[in-house]
Design an enzyme around this catalytic site. Sequence first.
Site, short mmCIF file in Angstrom:
data_model
loop_
_atom_site.label_atom_id
_atom_site.label_comp_id
_atom_site.label_asym_id
_atom_site.label_seq_id
_atom_site.Cartn_x
_atom_site.Cartn_y
_atom_site.Cartn_z
N THR A 53 -8.97 5.85 7.85
CA THR A 53 -9.57 5.69 6.69
C THR A 53 -9.13 4.40 6.01
OG1 THR A 53 -9.63 8.06 6.29
CG2 THR A 53 -9.59 6.49 4.33
N CYS A 54 -7.61 4.04 6.01
CA CYS A 54 -7.16 3.07 5.44
C CYS A 54 -7.98 1.49 6.07
CB CYS A 54 -5.49 2.83 5.55
SG CYS A 54 -4.91 1.48 4.90
N CYS A 88 -8.52 1.58 2.07
CA CYS A 88 -7.82 0.79 1.36
C CYS A 88 -7.89 -0.73 1.42
CB CYS A 88 -6.06 1.01 1.74
SG CYS A 88 -5.60 2.58 2.00
N LYS A 103 -11.63 -1.78 0.37
CA LYS A 103 -11.67 -1.47 -1.06
C LYS A 103 -10.83 -2.83 -1.76
CE LYS A 103 -8.37 -0.10 -2.84
NZ LYS A 103 -7.93 1.18 -2.78
N TYR A 160 -5.09 -3.25 16.20
CA TYR A 160 -4.70 -2.06 16.14
C TYR A 160 -5.07 -1.55 17.68
CZ TYR A 160 -3.71 -0.08 11.88
OH TYR A 160 -2.77 0.19 10.67
N GLY A 185 -12.85 11.19 -11.90
CA GLY A 185 -11.86 10.53 -12.70
C GLY A 185 -10.67 10.08 -11.98
N TYR A 189 -8.62 8.12 -8.50
CA TYR A 189 -8.35 6.81 -7.82
C TYR A 189 -9.54 6.22 -7.39
CZ TYR A 189 -3.15 7.32 -6.84
OH TYR A 189 -1.68 7.39 -6.71
N GLU A 236 -11.42 3.05 -9.47
CA GLU A 236 -11.68 1.69 -8.57
C GLU A 236 -12.83 1.34 -8.46
OE1 GLU A 236 -7.09 2.08 -5.99
OE2 GLU A 236 -9.09 2.50 -5.09
N ARG A 244 -15.41 15.19 -15.87
CA ARG A 244 -15.38 16.51 -16.28
C ARG A 244 -14.65 17.08 -17.20
NH1 ARG A 244 -13.72 20.12 -11.18
NH2 ARG A 244 -11.74 19.20 -10.74
N ARG A 255 -6.11 12.12 -14.45
CA ARG A 255 -5.37 13.21 -14.44
C ARG A 255 -4.06 13.29 -13.62
NH1 ARG A 255 -4.85 18.39 -12.40
NH2 ARG A 255 -6.97 17.90 -11.05
N GLY A 301 -13.03 13.75 -4.90
CA GLY A 301 -11.79 14.32 -3.92
C GLY A 301 -12.20 14.42 -2.69
N ASP A 360 -2.75 12.53 5.55
CA ASP A 360 -3.64 13.09 4.70
C ASP A 360 -4.05 14.51 5.11
OD1 ASP A 360 -3.59 10.87 3.24
OD2 ASP A 360 -5.74 10.47 3.19
N THR A 416 -1.39 5.78 2.59
CA THR A 416 -1.14 5.27 3.77
C THR A 416 0.56 5.19 4.19
OG1 THR A 416 -3.00 4.27 3.69
CG2 THR A 416 -1.54 3.37 5.37
N HIS A 433 10.73 -16.17 -16.81
CA HIS A 433 9.94 -16.46 -17.76
C HIS A 433 9.15 -17.78 -17.62
CE1 HIS A 433 8.68 -16.77 -21.97
NE2 HIS A 433 8.84 -17.83 -22.10
N GLU A 462 8.48 -9.61 -16.99
CA GLU A 462 9.99 -9.79 -17.65
C GLU A 462 9.90 -8.99 -18.77
OE1 GLU A 462 10.51 -13.60 -20.11
OE2 GLU A 462 8.43 -13.94 -20.08
#
Length: 446
Positions: A41-42, A47, A50, A97, A173, A175, A179, A196, A202, A262, A303, A311, A436, A441
């Site tokens: 998935t990642c 990730c 995205k 990979y 509502g 991640y 995003e 909802r 949440r 979800g 997951d 991840t 600064h 900071e």
Amino acid sequence: MAYDYDLLVIGAGSGGVRAARIAAGYGKKVAICESDKVGGTCVIRGCVPKKLFVYASQYSKMFKAAKTFGWDIQSQFNWSTLLENKNEEINRLNGIYLKLLSNSGVELINGFGSFVDAHTVDIAGQSYTAKHILIATGGTPTVPDMPGKEHVITSNEALDLPALPESITINGGGYIAVEFACIFNALGVKVNLVYRGKQILRGFDKEVAAFAQQSFIDAGINVLTETEITAVEKMSTGFICHTSHDSKHQTIASDLVFFATGRAANTAQLNLSQVGIDTQNNDQITVDKTQATSLPHVFAVGDVCNRDNLTPVAIREGHYLVDRLYKNGNQFPEYDFIPTTVFSQPEIGSCGLTEAQARKSHPNISTHTSTFRAMKYAMSEVKEKTFMKIIVNEDTDQVLGMHVVGADGGEMIQGFAVALKQGLTKTQLNSTIGIHPTSAEEFVTL
Ligand code: NDP
């Protein structure tokens, strides 16, 4: 008994690949099976693509701010170029990979694994045996049952849309909903974000979620709370969402409907009950502290256990597991102070307890907040503000939680997370000299 492999890993995502190649590096005979591209998935549909889309969409705000710094830029966005380059990058990472696996001596078997018995897995019609088996099959998006559910897309499709829609309705509502709402909004798509509950995000600190929600509204996203989509109807062009809402928002029209409601653990085809591997909530695999399932030689990471679905958590679980199995390792992942970021615009960085969680477990806490406009946007038409909050245990002076909504929030929180995990106190935080001028900071002066 002789087995084909010391370790057979089912699923070549982040957790599975790490476990497989580390085990092979320890001299074990290892195979990994995967029915899709290696990377999970990642890398393939989460990730990484995205974040590339987040970068792409952030340019619109930078172009706006650029004017005030003297740049006169004629900009034109091309979705196909982004898709092409994104796909090229994903293929490059997929290649890395594959190389990592072959260089470390892991055998890659194409196909989805399914248990035949406690030590045997069927992959594409062939049986393989292993002393240890690791399940790392991850998760997949879920869409609630409703009329017209076949018309909606999920994050899987959102990453490969043939064209950018003019308008989109996103349900959820969390991640992913947030995003993608920010990505599409910044790319000029008219976005309805339907949730909802009363307030999106949440589980995040309530003040942080409220600030983020208002920032998204200010950026132009049409956020509809306390609204449930009950049906999706296909029209001659686009779709109509029917909602539970009895006021003017009863129906929402848009070119596309995206559900980010979800994810479920990918266990349906594994044949787990046949061999006595326990699951909870229908899908997620139950594991103990050692990542062992109800069969002591079968393990699960990431997951598919549906705990902290991130991840780096899956990677850590897989790495420590093979260290303990094959290298006398004695480390276990620690799940406190896991930093997390919602790559929204503005970004949300968070580590440690929310105010509500802190109040539950500590009798005497204080909170310290700051809201300001980052220097980068001070001269421009970009009105985005930054919000910071820390939560302190007044009895011990320990900082229990740090949260930020603002540009580069994730980068900031990653650094502070190291100190938080070591028990950072507010006195130590305030004794640190700031850099600064930065936004970060502000944290050391709270
Ligand atoms: P989340 O659990 O974060 O959010 C799901 C959202 O859908 C919630 O707002 C939930 O509402 C809502 N929802 C659930 N069921 C329904 C329903 N039947 N009808 C309407 N709304 C519904 O899931 P995501 O899919 O966004 O992400 C999955 C996980 O993946 C995350 O929790 C995170 O662990 C990981 N992730 C991490 C990312 C990162 O690190 N940046 C990015 C993307 C994903 P309610 O709040 O009421 O339950």
